[in-house]
Design a protein around this motif. Structure first.
Motif, PDB file in Angstrom:
ATOM      1  N   TYR A  36       0.802  -1.221   0.000  1.00  0.00           N
ATOM      2  CA  TYR A  36       0.000   0.000   0.000  1.00  0.00           C
ATOM      3  C   TYR A  36       0.838   1.277   0.000  1.00  0.00           C
ATOM      4  CZ  TYR A  36      -4.089  -2.851   1.022  1.00  0.00           C
ATOM      5  OH  TYR A  36      -5.094  -3.773   0.955  1.00  0.00           O
ATOM      6  N   ASP A  37       2.046   1.232   0.540  1.00  0.00           N
ATOM      7  CA  ASP A  37       2.869   2.440   0.684  1.00  0.00           C
ATOM      8  C   ASP A  37       4.117   2.358  -0.160  1.00  0.00           C
ATOM      9  OD1 ASP A  37       1.166   3.483   2.654  1.00  0.00           O
ATOM     10  OD2 ASP A  37       2.236   2.384   4.239  1.00  0.00           O
ATOM     11  N   TYR A  38       4.541   3.525  -0.679  1.00  0.00           N
ATOM     12  CA  TYR A  38       5.762   3.595  -1.471  1.00  0.00           C
ATOM     13  C   TYR A  38       6.980   3.223  -0.621  1.00  0.00           C
ATOM     14  CZ  TYR A  38       9.607   5.424  -4.220  1.00  0.00           C
ATOM     15  OH  TYR A  38      10.775   5.549  -4.913  1.00  0.00           O
ATOM     16  N   CYS A  41       7.316  -0.387  -0.405  1.00  0.00           N
ATOM     17  CA  CYS A  41       7.769  -0.923  -1.682  1.00  0.00           C
ATOM     18  C   CYS A  41       9.289  -0.870  -1.768  1.00  0.00           C
ATOM     19  CB  CYS A  41       7.131  -0.142  -2.827  1.00  0.00           C
ATOM     20  SG  CYS A  41       7.578  -0.741  -4.462  1.00  0.00           S
ATOM     21  N   GLN A  59      11.899  -1.505  -9.147  1.00  0.00           N
ATOM     22  CA  GLN A  59      10.889  -0.601  -9.686  1.00  0.00           C
ATOM     23  C   GLN A  59       9.642  -0.688  -8.818  1.00  0.00           C
ATOM     24  OE1 GLN A  59      10.217  -1.996 -13.653  1.00  0.00           O
ATOM     25  NE2 GLN A  59      11.995  -0.944 -14.474  1.00  0.00           N
ATOM     26  N   CYS A  60       9.167   0.462  -8.368  1.00  0.00           N
ATOM     27  CA  CYS A  60       7.906   0.544  -7.644  1.00  0.00           C
ATOM     28  C   CYS A  60       6.909   1.251  -8.562  1.00  0.00           C
ATOM     29  CB  CYS A  60       8.081   1.317  -6.342  1.00  0.00           C
ATOM     30  SG  CYS A  60       9.108   0.466  -5.143  1.00  0.00           S
ATOM     31  N   VAL A  61       5.880   0.541  -8.970  1.00  0.00           N
ATOM     32  CA  VAL A  61       4.919   1.059  -9.947  1.00  0.00           C
ATOM     33  C   VAL A  61       3.561   1.235  -9.274  1.00  0.00           C
ATOM     34  CG1 VAL A  61       3.786   0.606 -12.151  1.00  0.00           C
ATOM     35  CG2 VAL A  61       6.155  -0.107 -11.805  1.00  0.00           C
ATOM     36  N   TRP A  62       3.012   2.452  -9.347  1.00  0.00           N
ATOM     37  CA  TRP A  62       1.714   2.784  -8.772  1.00  0.00           C
ATOM     38  C   TRP A  62       0.609   2.367  -9.725  1.00  0.00           C
ATOM     39  CZ3 TRP A  62      -0.776   4.160  -4.561  1.00  0.00           C
ATOM     40  CH2 TRP A  62      -2.016   4.789  -4.661  1.00  0.00           C
ATOM     41  N   ASN A  63      -0.410   1.716  -9.196  1.00  0.00           N
ATOM     42  CA  ASN A  63      -1.580   1.344  -9.985  1.00  0.00           C
ATOM     43  C   ASN A  63      -2.812   1.802  -9.222  1.00  0.00           C
ATOM     44  OD1 ASN A  63      -3.394   0.299 -11.755  1.00  0.00           O
ATOM     45  ND2 ASN A  63      -2.820  -1.833 -11.453  1.00  0.00           N
ATOM     46  N   SER A  64      -3.500   2.788  -9.759  1.00  0.00           N
ATOM     47  CA  SER A  64      -4.667   3.349  -9.107  1.00  0.00           C
ATOM     48  C   SER A  64      -5.855   2.401  -9.195  1.00  0.00           C
ATOM     49  CB  SER A  64      -5.025   4.690  -9.748  1.00  0.00           C
ATOM     50  OG  SER A  64      -6.191   5.213  -9.160  1.00  0.00           O
ATOM     51  N   TRP A  72       0.994  -0.312  -4.783  1.00  0.00           N
ATOM     52  CA  TRP A  72       2.341  -0.256  -5.324  1.00  0.00           C
ATOM     53  C   TRP A  72       2.771  -1.675  -5.673  1.00  0.00           C
ATOM     54  CZ3 TRP A  72       4.801   4.070  -6.661  1.00  0.00           C
ATOM     55  CH2 TRP A  72       4.352   5.270  -6.115  1.00  0.00           C
ATOM     56  N   ILE A  74       5.816  -4.154  -6.743  1.00  0.00           N
ATOM     57  CA  ILE A  74       7.279  -4.244  -6.628  1.00  0.00           C
ATOM     58  C   ILE A  74       7.783  -5.134  -7.756  1.00  0.00           C
ATOM     59  CG2 ILE A  74       9.204  -4.912  -5.161  1.00  0.00           C
ATOM     60  CD1 ILE A  74       7.216  -4.787  -2.778  1.00  0.00           C
TER      61      ILE A  74
END
Length: 76
Positions: A36-38, A41, A59-64, A72, A74
């Motif tokens: 849930y948190d960067y 990640c 790589q930490c990729v955000w997906n809304s 996030w 990983i």
């Protein structure tokens, strides 16, 4: 016809032998987890690279998921 088939089979066997031991120049990253948190990640990703032999880069990729929330992913 039999000679042609034998020649094709021999060529395929030699080609497969040449590439069987080859490694890719750059291995593709794999999904290692979802958080849930960067900061989590980054922490988990660095821990995995240091202690479990995950390959970089991290790589930490955000997906809304909508409504301002998301996850996030990983990759390493």
């Amino acid at each position: 016809m039999r000679r042609v088939k034998m020649a094709i089979a021999a060529t395929a066997l030699v080609g497969a032998t040449m590439f069987a031991g080859a490694t890719p120049a750059h291995a593709a990253t794999s999904l290692r987890g979802v958080v849930y948190d960067y900061s989590e990640c980054v922490r988990i990703g660095n821990y995995g690279i240091q202690n479990y032999g995950w390959t970089g880069p991290l790589q930490c990729v955000w997906n809304s998921t909508g409504n301002g929330s998301g996850l996030w992913f990983i990759y390493a």
